[in-house]
Motif scaffolding. Structure first.
Motif: not given
Ligand SMILES: Cc1ncc(C[n+]2csc(CCOP(=O)(O)OP(=O)(O)O)c2C)c(N)n1
Ligand code: SF4
Ligand SMILES: [Mg+2]
Length: 293
Positions: A222-236
């Motif tokens: 079930v693991m979902k890497p955040l990079t594969s979701l296009g998440h911007d880590p600067c966005d709180r």
């Protein structure tokens, strides 16, 4: 002839002489390896590292690491680590422990460590159970979990560690799992390098008392890497929105990294001490000003 430049430290340089006594297959073995790798990559010598923990299976981890270590008191790792960092700001300070240690008995210390923002890294081995004391409910156990303290299934809503630290303003928040050990090592390295309080929640399986859904096989599926979701880590706010899924989704990676890190308390205290020293005050008098009597 060009000479190969070898890194100053190898992961094995951070292995201590103690042999881990965790159950075979415990996720904490993978976390330990990830920490060795991260420390080797950061390259600070063992004598410049202080590693503090509370009490629990996970809290044995400083004993297995070649550094100064303190397996302290249940729920009190953070205040001790903050004291060490204030007294010796030049040290690399790591803090580790379990979900019970950090979010039950020690839960009241977390907001204060975040708002003080000393430059330390807090790694929680979140197995969603009290491992050491033989499998009672922990603050992150899922609702419905059957344990010796919840024979008919837990009636409580779990604490969400990701949302908890984000809500109190943590500037670096990540989640990993030993299922992806290299990914976890990279995350811990980045957390150590981040200037300020950094938090890594590790979904470390307890193979002896843990729930089916927290084991390696399930996590791998079930693991979902955040990079594969296009998440911007600067966005709180995006991080907080993703954090809401703790317990239903397994997101891995950096949820939030404040691109403009605020000043740390250790830096501010050192600055103030230097300013006072410049006025000719003796060191003892200056240190007195930082102690509440
Ligand atoms: C003041 C105090 N209360 C309770 C305990 C008993 N105790 C030791 S470890 C622990 C919980 C361990 O769970 P966790 O922190 O999640 O670590 P894990 O063993 O799962 O890695 C408890 C309740 C204690 N040692 N000290
Ligand atoms: S009881 Fe669980 S957490 Fe403790 S060593 Fe065994 S597998 Fe690991
Ligand atoms: Mg635990």
């Amino acid at each position: 002839m060009s000479k190969e430049v070898l890194p100053a430290y190898q992961p094995k340089d951070f292995r201590s002489d103690l042999k881990p006594i965790w159950c075979p297959g415990c996720g904490d073995f993978g976390v330990l390896q990830a920490i060795y790798r991260a420390l080797a990559a950061v390259g600070r010598p063992p004598h410049e590292i202080a590693f503090v923990s509370g009490i629990g299976c996970s809290s044995r981890i400083p004993g297995y690491t070649n550094a100064y270590g303190f397996n302290s008191v249940h729920g009190r790792a953070l205040p001790i680590a903050q004291g060490i960092k204030l007294a010796r700001p030049e040290l690399l300070v790591l803090v580790a422990g379990g979900d019970g240690d950090g979010f039950s008995i020690g839960g009241g210390h977390v907001p204060h460590a975040i708002r003080r923002n000393l430059d330390l890294t807090y790694i929680v081995m979140d197995n969603q159970i009290y491992g050491l004391t033989k499998g009672q409910l922990s603050p992150t156990s899922p609702r419905g979990l059957k344990t010796p303290t919840s024979e008919y299934g837990s009636l409580e809503e779990p604490v969400n560690p990701l949302l908890y630290v984000l809500a109190y303003g943590a500037n670096f928040v990540a989640q990993g799992t030993p299922v992806d050990m290299p990914g976890l090592a990279a995350m811990v390295e980045e957390a150590i390098r981040y200037p300020g309080f950094s938090f890594v929640n590790v979904r470390s399986p307890c193979v002896t008392f843990g729930d089916e859904d927290s084991q390696v096989k399930h996590q791998r599926a079930v693991m979902k890497p955040l990079t594969s979701l296009g998440h911007d880590p600067c966005d709180r706010l995006a991080a907080m929105s993703l954090a809401q899924h703790y317990g239903t989704e397994l997101h891995t990676g950096i949820l939030y990294r404040n691109p403009t890190p605020p000043p740390t308390l250790d830096a501010l205290a050192t600055e103030r001490q230097k300013a006072l020293a410049g006025k000719g005050l003796p060191r003892e008098r200056i240190l007195d000003m930082f102690i509440q009597r």
